[in-house]
Enzyme design. Structure first.
Site, short mmCIF file in Angstrom:
data_model
loop_
_atom_site.label_atom_id
_atom_site.label_comp_id
_atom_site.label_asym_id
_atom_site.label_seq_id
_atom_site.Cartn_x
_atom_site.Cartn_y
_atom_site.Cartn_z
N HIS A 14 -15.33 88.84 27.41
CA HIS A 14 -14.06 89.22 26.87
C HIS A 14 -13.43 87.89 26.43
O HIS A 14 -13.83 86.70 26.71
CB HIS A 14 -13.09 90.08 27.83
CG HIS A 14 -12.80 89.36 29.33
ND1 HIS A 14 -12.06 88.18 29.35
CD2 HIS A 14 -13.42 89.80 30.28
CE1 HIS A 14 -11.96 87.71 30.45
NE2 HIS A 14 -12.59 88.63 31.28
N LEU A 67 -6.76 89.71 31.45
CA LEU A 67 -7.55 90.12 30.84
C LEU A 67 -8.95 90.04 31.89
O LEU A 67 -9.19 89.34 32.57
CB LEU A 67 -8.25 89.55 29.48
CG LEU A 67 -7.41 89.64 28.48
CD1 LEU A 67 -7.97 88.78 27.08
CD2 LEU A 67 -6.52 90.78 28.05
N SER A 68 -9.56 91.38 32.07
CA SER A 68 -10.75 91.33 32.94
C SER A 68 -11.54 92.51 32.53
O SER A 68 -11.02 93.39 31.97
CB SER A 68 -10.19 91.86 34.39
OG SER A 68 -11.22 92.04 35.25
N SER A 69 -12.75 92.50 32.87
CA SER A 69 -13.92 93.50 32.47
C SER A 69 -13.32 95.02 33.41
O SER A 69 -13.68 95.85 32.87
CB SER A 69 -15.20 93.23 32.77
OG SER A 69 -15.41 92.86 34.05
N GLY A 111 -10.93 86.27 27.48
CA GLY A 111 -10.71 85.22 28.61
C GLY A 111 -12.06 84.31 28.52
O GLY A 111 -11.67 82.97 28.74
N HIS A 112 -13.18 84.90 28.66
CA HIS A 112 -14.39 84.05 28.58
C HIS A 112 -14.15 82.92 27.21
O HIS A 112 -14.79 81.97 27.49
CB HIS A 112 -15.64 84.86 28.91
CG HIS A 112 -15.93 85.47 30.11
ND1 HIS A 112 -15.55 87.01 30.02
CD2 HIS A 112 -16.16 85.06 31.23
CE1 HIS A 112 -15.82 87.31 31.39
NE2 HIS A 112 -16.24 86.19 32.06
N LYS A 154 -7.93 82.61 36.59
CA LYS A 154 -7.79 83.95 37.24
C LYS A 154 -8.38 84.27 38.43
O LYS A 154 -7.80 84.69 39.46
CB LYS A 154 -8.34 85.09 36.19
CG LYS A 154 -8.15 86.50 36.48
CD LYS A 154 -8.63 87.61 35.53
CE LYS A 154 -8.70 88.84 36.17
NZ LYS A 154 -9.64 89.23 37.20
#
Length: 274
Positions: free
Chosen positions: A30, A181-183, A32-33, A146
């Protein structure tokens, strides 16, 4: 972007790569990555990412087989942000024999917070990251803040084992309402998604109180947990800790507030440095 499925192929490609920055992932990427890769791009001649779903860090309550695999979309993301090389091994390549040697973090840093809920997780993380470091041989490695405990474990591991790698902690990427943001966010219902920003808001309240001179950490933590409970959450912890080792706070050390709580069936984590 060149994609490598074997250690030998990657090492050959990196033989004259100059300064290397590395960002390991498990895929299902996402924004963030993507921000990790962008940070890496600014710091090195060559950027390497990895995608490997690491069985060693999954506990008995985690479903390794159900972890999302989105390789084609991930490759598109990595190409778009300028990654030069992707290392995407299968299990037989990274673990050609059953892994019997492990990197074990000290219990005081391992079996707390996330480690208390996922025994063995950080041993699996430390072991695979060490292995990836030995394969890629980066000068710099980028990790998101995170997963703060993971960053702490890796940073301290690199320091104590004298690995010649600069560990860069990259800021958490957030939605407009503050949600990290996170999966995992994809599992939230529309109502839960609207509520999800509350975790960040509670941590922010603690940060502001501490910066204004409140050192009654346990009261701040307890009040935040109570407010989450009243809003339908199941908090696992809200704590103020030292940044360096996540032990109880000392006033002469930099602090971080961390929280983990379940909203419906989805468990969210977040943190803010103080």
């Amino acid at each position: 972007m060149q994609i490598h499925h074997t250690i030998s192929s990657l090492r050959e490609a990196l033989a004259n790569a100059g300064r290397i920055a590395f960002a390991p992932t498990m895929g299902n990427l996402h924004p963030g990555h993507a921000s990790l890769m962008q940070e890496a791009r600014q710091r090195a001649d060559t950027v390497v990412a990895s995608i490997f779903v690491n069985r060693l860090q999954f506990g008995p309550r985690d479903d390794f087989d159900c972890y999302p695999r989105t390789f084609e979309a991930d490759c598109a993301t990595l190409t778009a942000v300028g990654v030069d090389h992707l290392f995407a091994p299968d299990e037989n390549e990274l673990y050609p024999v059953p892994q019997q040697y492990f990197v074990q973090p000290p219990q005081a840093q391992d079996m707390i917070l996330e480690g208390a809920f996922r025994p063995g997780h950080f041993r699996g993380v430390a072991t695979v990251v060490t292995k990836l470091f030995n394969i890629v041989r980066p000068d710099i490695a980028c990790f998101g803040k995170k997963d703060y405990q993971q960053l702490m474990v890796i940073r301290n591991m690199v320091h104590e084992l004298a690995m010649p790698i600069e560990i860069v902690g990259c800021e958490t990427v957030r939605a407009d309402d503050g949600l990290a943001l996170s999966s995992r966010n994809g599992y939230l219902s529309p109502d839960e998604r609207r509520e999800a920003a509350r975790l960040h808001a509670e941590l922010k309240t603690i940060v502001e109180a501490v910066r204004n001179g409140n050192r009654n950490y346990r009261t701040l933590e307890k009040l935040a947990e109570e407010r989450l409970l009243k809003s339908g959450w199941e908090p696992d912890y809200v704590v103020v800790r030292n940044q360096i080792d996540l032990q109880p706070p000392q006033d002469d050390q930099a602090l971080v507030v961390l929280g983990a709580a379940k909203l419906g069936a989805t468990r969210l984590i977040d943190n803010l440095e103080i």
